[in-house]
Design an enzyme around this catalytic site. Sequence first.
Site, PDB file in Angstrom:
ATOM      1  CG  HIS A 142      39.326  39.152  33.854  1.00  0.00           C
ATOM      2  ND1 HIS A 142      39.425  40.613  34.743  1.00  0.00           N
ATOM      3  CD2 HIS A 142      39.941  38.590  34.944  1.00  0.00           C
ATOM      4  CE1 HIS A 142      40.766  39.910  34.912  1.00  0.00           C
ATOM      5  NE2 HIS A 142      40.712  39.114  35.363  1.00  0.00           N
TER       6      HIS A 142
ATOM      7  CG  ASP B 279      43.300  43.248  33.020  1.00  0.00           C
ATOM      8  OD1 ASP B 279      43.126  43.606  31.704  1.00  0.00           O
ATOM      9  OD2 ASP B 279      42.486  42.921  33.823  1.00  0.00           O
TER      10      ASP B 279
ATOM     11  CG  ASP C  72      39.478  44.011  31.716  1.00  0.00           C
ATOM     12  OD1 ASP C  72      39.626  42.695  32.188  1.00  0.00           O
ATOM     13  OD2 ASP C  72      39.684  44.778  32.568  1.00  0.00           O
TER      14      ASP C  72
ATOM     15  CG  HIS D 261      34.264  41.974  36.050  1.00  0.00           C
ATOM     16  ND1 HIS D 261      33.497  41.198  34.875  1.00  0.00           N
ATOM     17  CD2 HIS D 261      35.110  42.182  36.756  1.00  0.00           C
ATOM     18  CE1 HIS D 261      34.797  40.914  34.330  1.00  0.00           C
ATOM     19  NE2 HIS D 261      35.544  41.369  35.698  1.00  0.00           N
TER      20      HIS D 261
END
Length: 281
Positions: free
Chosen positions: A163, A248, A161, A124
Site C-alpha cells: 500500500h 504484504d 509496502d 498511513h
Amino acid sequence: MRTGIVKDRRYMEHNMGASHVENPMRIDAIYDMVEKEITFPYLEIEPRPATEEEIQMIHSLSYVNLLKETSGKERVVLDPDTATSARSYEVALLAAGGLLKAADLIIEGKIQNGFALVRPPGHHAERGRPAGFCLFNNVAICAEYLIKKHGFKRILVVDWDLHHGNGTQHSFYDRNDILYFSAHQFPHYPGTGYWDETGLGSGKGFTVNVPLDPGKTDEDYLFIFRKILSPITALYKPEFILVSAGFDIYRADPLGGMMVSEDGFGALTSELLALAHDFSK
C-alpha cells in the site's frame, strides 16, 4: 557487518482484536523465527518510548492527546480499520522510540544497520488522524528526528509496502531534505501514490511514486530498484536511508496481489544495503 534488531514483547500489548489482520500473533511469529532461525550474531535493541515532543515533530498536539486519552480503555474505534486497546498509546510510543533508538546506535557506530520489528505500523498515519492500522508514523518521525537532532541534510525513505504510504508522503511533500520513494499496488488502498504525485514547491521532484499492477515478481521489483531507485539515489546522495518494509507484497499474502518470494526480499534488501554503503557514510 553488525545488525541491530529492535525486539520487545511489549509490542504485543497493542491489540485491535483477535480477528483483526494486524494482531499480536504476527509479531509473535516473527520473534519466534528470529530466535530460532537467525544464525548470525546481532545486537538485540531494547526500545525506548518516544517522547511526546518527538511525536509532535510529525503529529499535531490534538491528535497526540486523542490517542493518549485511549490509555486504559479496553477498546476505542478510531476508524473502520483502526482501533486501540488499553496499552496502545504506550506501545505506539515504544514503536516510534524503537526506531529512534536503532538510528542513534547506527550514528554512534555501534551497529551498521538496523531492523525495527515493531508495531503498531505507521506509514498511513497522517498529521492529525490514524489510518490503515497505523497510529504514529514511525518512519516519518525518525526521518524528522535525523534532520532535527542529528543535523542530516538528505534522508531517503524507501517504501516497498503493498500500500502507498500516504502519511509519509504528506509529511514531506513540500520539502527536499527528505526524498520519499514508494513502489506499491495501484489502484489500491489508500488511493494515493500515482505517478503525477511528485511534490510541491521546493519539494517538487522529491516524491517518487511507482504505481504497479498486481502480479509483480522478484524480477520486476529488482528492475525498479536498479533502473529507477538506484540512479535517483546516486543523484540525491542520501546521508541516511530508512525503509518502510511492509511484507504484504509477499506472494502468499491473502490481501495482496504481488508475487515477491522470500529470496526476493533478500535481494531487495541487498540492493538497499549496497546503496547505503555507497552513499550513506
